[in-house]
Write an enzyme that holds these catalytic residues in place. Structure first.
Site, PDB file in Angstrom:
ATOM      1  CB  CYS A  64      -0.886   0.007   1.234  1.00 27.90           C
ATOM      2  SG  CYS A  64      -1.928  -1.430   1.351  1.00 27.90           S
ATOM      3  NE  ARG A 123       5.023   1.408  -1.113  1.00 23.74           N
ATOM      4  CZ  ARG A 123       5.867   1.402  -0.106  1.00 23.74           C
ATOM      5  NH1 ARG A 123       7.045   1.966  -0.235  1.00 23.74           N
ATOM      6  NH2 ARG A 123       5.554   0.845   1.039  1.00 23.74           N
ATOM      7  CD1 TRP A 130       0.080  -5.971  -3.289  1.00 25.34           C
ATOM      8  CD2 TRP A 130       0.055  -6.719  -1.177  1.00 25.34           C
ATOM      9  NE1 TRP A 130       0.651  -7.221  -3.273  1.00 25.34           N
ATOM     10  CE2 TRP A 130       0.648  -7.711  -1.998  1.00 25.34           C
ATOM     11  CE3 TRP A 130      -0.060  -6.975   0.191  1.00 25.34           C
ATOM     12  CZ2 TRP A 130       1.123  -8.920  -1.495  1.00 25.34           C
ATOM     13  CZ3 TRP A 130       0.412  -8.180   0.692  1.00 25.34           C
ATOM     14  CH2 TRP A 130       0.995  -9.135  -0.160  1.00 25.34           C
ATOM     15  CG  ASN A 186       0.366   2.348   3.625  1.00 25.22           C
ATOM     16  OD1 ASN A 186      -0.676   2.384   2.991  1.00 25.22           O
ATOM     17  ND2 ASN A 186       1.495   2.866   3.198  1.00 25.22           N
ATOM     18  N   GLY A 187      -0.551  -1.056   6.474  1.00 21.05           N
ATOM     19  CA  GLY A 187      -0.218  -1.915   7.616  1.00 21.05           C
ATOM     20  C   GLY A 187      -1.350  -2.871   7.923  1.00 21.05           C
ATOM     21  CD  GLU A 247      18.228 -12.329  -7.395  1.00 18.82           C
ATOM     22  OE1 GLU A 247      17.679 -12.903  -6.442  1.00 18.82           O
ATOM     23  OE2 GLU A 247      17.784 -11.280  -7.904  1.00 18.82           O
ATOM     24  CE  LYS A 288      14.843 -10.369  -9.781  1.00 19.91           C
ATOM     25  NZ  LYS A 288      15.493 -10.379  -8.513  1.00 19.91           N
ATOM     26  CD  GLU A 321      11.166 -11.406  -7.852  1.00 21.34           C
ATOM     27  OE1 GLU A 321      12.235 -11.105  -8.430  1.00 21.34           O
ATOM     28  OE2 GLU A 321      10.775 -10.834  -6.832  1.00 21.34           O
ATOM     29  CG  HIS A 366      21.802 -36.157  -3.682  1.00 24.29           C
ATOM     30  ND1 HIS A 366      22.251 -37.408  -3.350  1.00 24.29           N
ATOM     31  CD2 HIS A 366      22.910 -35.389  -3.852  1.00 24.29           C
ATOM     32  CE1 HIS A 366      23.578 -37.406  -3.285  1.00 24.29           C
ATOM     33  NE2 HIS A 366      24.003 -36.184  -3.596  1.00 24.29           N
ATOM     34  CE  LYS A 402      12.212  -2.252  -5.588  1.00 26.76           C
ATOM     35  NZ  LYS A 402      12.992  -3.320  -6.242  1.00 26.76           N
TER      36      LYS A 402
HETATM   37  C1  AGP Z   1      13.224  -9.160  -5.398  1.00 22.98           C
HETATM   38  O1  AGP Z   1      13.183  -9.186  -6.780  1.00 22.98           O
HETATM   39  C2  AGP Z   1      11.931  -9.287  -4.749  1.00 22.98           C
HETATM   40  N1  AGP Z   1      11.047  -8.263  -5.127  1.00 22.98           N
HETATM   41  C3  AGP Z   1      11.903  -9.655  -3.287  1.00 22.98           C
HETATM   42  O2  AGP Z   1      12.346 -10.971  -3.179  1.00 22.98           O
HETATM   43  C4  AGP Z   1      12.727  -8.796  -2.322  1.00 22.98           C
HETATM   44  O3  AGP Z   1      14.083  -8.994  -2.536  1.00 22.98           O
HETATM   45  C5  AGP Z   1      12.353  -9.150  -0.875  1.00 22.98           C
HETATM   46  O4  AGP Z   1      11.006  -8.862  -0.658  1.00 22.98           O
HETATM   47  C6  AGP Z   1      13.212  -8.434   0.140  1.00 22.98           C
HETATM   48  O5  AGP Z   1      13.070  -7.057   0.045  1.00 22.98           O
HETATM   49  P1  AGP Z   1      14.105  -6.076   0.685  1.00 22.98           P
HETATM   50  O6  AGP Z   1      15.423  -6.305   0.032  1.00 22.98           O
HETATM   51  O7  AGP Z   1      13.548  -4.712   0.399  1.00 22.98           O
HETATM   52  O8  AGP Z   1      14.176  -6.363   2.166  1.00 22.98           O
END
Ligand code: AGP
Length: 615
Positions: free
Chosen positions: A2, A27, A77, A103-104, A487, A491, A494, A510, A610
């Site tokens: 949010c 975000r 959100w 927010n929250g 990673e 990517k 995501e 394994h 985000k």
């Molecule tokens: C990364 O591409 C993601 N959006 C997500 O995994 C992110 O890295 C994670 O939520 C941690 O966020 P931060 O680094 O802001 O703590």
């Protein structure tokens, strides 16, 4: 997640709120809304989906508006209640005179809701936020003062909140309050702003006041008053935001993600700037506030993080153990907080976070502090909550990252770990002098090597085109590039929604090998020079024997591997220990181009946010 923006002043209020929300939309959100104070009335507009829908709605209903002089806007959100118009913010009290955005998460909302229903309040949504609207209205009926009503109400809330409240009877006043969720006030000339994050206001002012937990702010056109939980005035420091509005522009790139991938060489130069001068001088890392004698004896480090930052942390473990010989544990913040840890006063706890607002990591850091550990934070947001908790702070200076998928903040985190590990190694004397010089030399060369990758992406684009119809991928590597495999797979997941999993290459046999056939491509990361290359090559052979299509990402010049792999993506030669800063780039691009081919919303993937400000 949010986002909130509020404004009181002479500008076009609708335009300011829409601009602010647009700058927060990276975000992640599913609905949007705003409440406007307009000639003695409070008018509310809400739409589902993207902000363009809210913009169109406001355009269509333009004739309803006379001259709004203040307003609050929100992108939601969904947490409590589905993404729907009724659940979108702002929410109102029963009579509609009071509006709130939030927010929250309010943890005790059910109990409060029951009490308020008994008092006669009519609830319309499934949200926790609506409870706040009724609660403040109830307090306002008693106190007849919006500031006091908000202060008294938030005392009853459990959980996390950043709220903005307006009331029809109190024109052009916005009351904000926060606990465990960020909120700041932007100071202008004859105008003021309130927001959950800096991008919302950066186009209008750089002067900012950060609210702390349990503080309330009363914002009008010409005044800002901040009080503590007892109503005492708090003198707040005005800080100047480090960002430029330019950072929020795509600068000709189709997506922020692509722009941010291309920024990585300069980001690395920025991180190294002032810390690594030349190969003969020691690293200057005055950010680490622990005494040298303590660092010499340091034998336990714990790194906590989530998502991409967790992958940087994993690479950090390999780097610190290799350079400084200190034992490092790496753990997801969400796991660290729900078990008995061995953290104590002799542990260095490192929190890694792009946003500095990730709820799980903030909770973990607070727990580590309670155990008297020294907390070092590596973050891209020196203005964040996490940064404020730090005993030592390494700001990674990657510039604001707009794309939800982290790219440049990851490489900046990696480089911060190299600097930290070299710094520790220099203090402890654990590295051979010539090896140390080689590492520093290579670190300085990294931006040029990444530029080489970025200057010709045709092979990566071709690979993306060839493989974009596959539904599953496996990424394998050994050693430090295990972090890259995890990673790279993250990517792809995501932004393309393709199932991709990273494995330690030795683990393939394994279990995961059972899944291999012609429908499951395997991407192998092969960096020669160390002991992992030959092993990953053998593991790739094993995959080939099960008919898997093979992609190699390698710095090897050996043309024989072209016979084994269906596609070979070549990168410049680089020392294995430093290679993750280079190997991650083609994998970011591969994910990007596959998502692009599939027509996905690259910068704002579904369901993702985000800053993940809920646990
Ligand atoms: C990364 O591409 C993601 N959006 C997500 O995994 C992110 O890295 C994670 O939520 C941690 O966020 P931060 O680094 O802001 O703590």
């Amino acid at each position: 997640m949010c986002g909130i923006v509020g404004y009181v002043g002479n500008r076009d209020v609708v335009e300011v709120l829409l601009k602010g929300l647009t700058n927060l939309e990276y975000r992640g959100y599913d609905s949007a809304g705003m409440a406007l104070q307009d000639c003695g009335e409070v008018k509310i507009y809400k739409t589902l989906g993207k902000l363009i829908n809210l913009k169109n709605e406001l355009e269509a209903k333009k004739s309803e508006l006379n001259h709004p002089t203040s307003g609050i806007g929100h992108i939601r959100w969904a947490t409590h209640g589905s993404p729907s118009l009724i659940n979108a913010h702002p929410h109102t009290c029963s009579c509609g005179r009071l509006v709130v955005v939030h927010n929250g998460i309010i943890e005790n909302y059910k109990e409060l809701r029951e009490e308020l229903i008994k008092k006669g309040c009519t609830f319309r949504s499934q949200t926790d936020t609506e409870t706040i609207a009724h609660l403040v209205a109830d307090e306002y009926a008693k106190a007849k003062d919006l500031e006091i009503a908000v202060r008294n109400s938030v005392k009853k809330l459990q959980g996390a909140y950043a709220i903005c409240v307006m009331h029809k009877d109190v024109p052009d006043v916005i009351v904000g309050a926060r606990k465990h969720a960020p909120m700041l006030v932007g100071i202008g000339e004859n105008e003021n702003f309130i927001a959950s994050d800096t991008p919302a206001i950066i186009e209008y002012t750089k002067k900012t006041i950060y609210l702390d937990d349990n503080e309330t702010a009363v914002v009008t056109k010409n005044s800002v008053k901040v009080t503590d939980k007892d109503g005492n005035i708090v003198e707040k420091k005005i800080e100047i935001l480090p960002w430029e509005p330019m950072a929020l522009s795509k600068l000709g790139y189709k997506h922020f993600m692509l722009k941010e991938i291309h920024e990585q060489p300069d980001v690395i130069r920025n991180v190294l700037n002032g810390k690594l001068y030349d190969i003969d001088s020691p690293i200057n890392l005055s950010e680490v506030k622990l005494d040298k004698e303590i660092l010499k004896k340091l034998n336990k480090i714990q790194i906590i993080a989530c998502g991409t930052s967790l992958h940087a942390a994993l690479a950090g473990k390999y780097i610190i153990e290799d350079f400084a010989g200190i034992s490092v544990e790496v753990e997801a913040s969400s796991e660290y907080i729900y078990r008995k840890t061995t953290t104590d006063a002799s542990t260095l706890v490192i929190g890694v976070s792009q946003s500095g607002e990730t709820a799980d990591t903030i909770t973990a850091i607070k727990q580590a502090k309670e155990k008297n550990a020294h907390v070092l934070i590596i973050t891209n947001r020196p203005d964040s909550n996490m940064a404020r908790l730090a005993d030592s702070l390494i700001p990674v200076n990657a510039g604001i990252e707009v794309s939800v998928a982290a790219t440049k903040s990851y490489t900046a985190q990696l480089i911060s770990f190299y600097l930290l590990a070299i710094n520790l190694a220099e203090i402890k004397g654990t590295l051979d002098k010539n090896y140390l010089k080689d590492i520093k030399h290579e670190l300085i060369q990294l931006p040029t090597k990444i530029e080489e990758v970025l200057s010709n992406t045709s092979a990566i684009q071709e690979c993306a085109r060839k493989f974009s119809s596959y539904k599953n991928f496996i990424y394998i590597a050994r050693g430090i590039n295990l972090a890259t495999a995890l990673e790279g797979a993250l990517k792809l997941k995501e932004i393309s929604y393709i199932n991709a999993t990273g494995y330690a290459a030795g683990e393939l046999k394994h279990g995961p090998i059972a899944m291999l056939d012609e429908t499951m491509p395997v991407l192998s990361i092969l960096v020669p020079g160390g002991i992992t290359y030959e092993k990953v090559l053998s593991n790739s052979e094993e995959a080939k024997a099960r008919n898997a299509k093979l992609i190699a990402l390698t710095s090897s010049k050996d043309t024989n591997i072209d016979n084994l792999f269906d596609v070979v993506l070549r990168i410049p030669q680089v020392m294995e220990i430093l290679s993750p800063a280079v190997t991650c780039v083609p994998l970011q691009l591969l994910a990007y181009y596959i998502a692009e081919f599939l027509g996905k919303d690259v910068d704002q993937p579904r369901n993702l946010a985000k800053s993940v400000t809920v646990e």
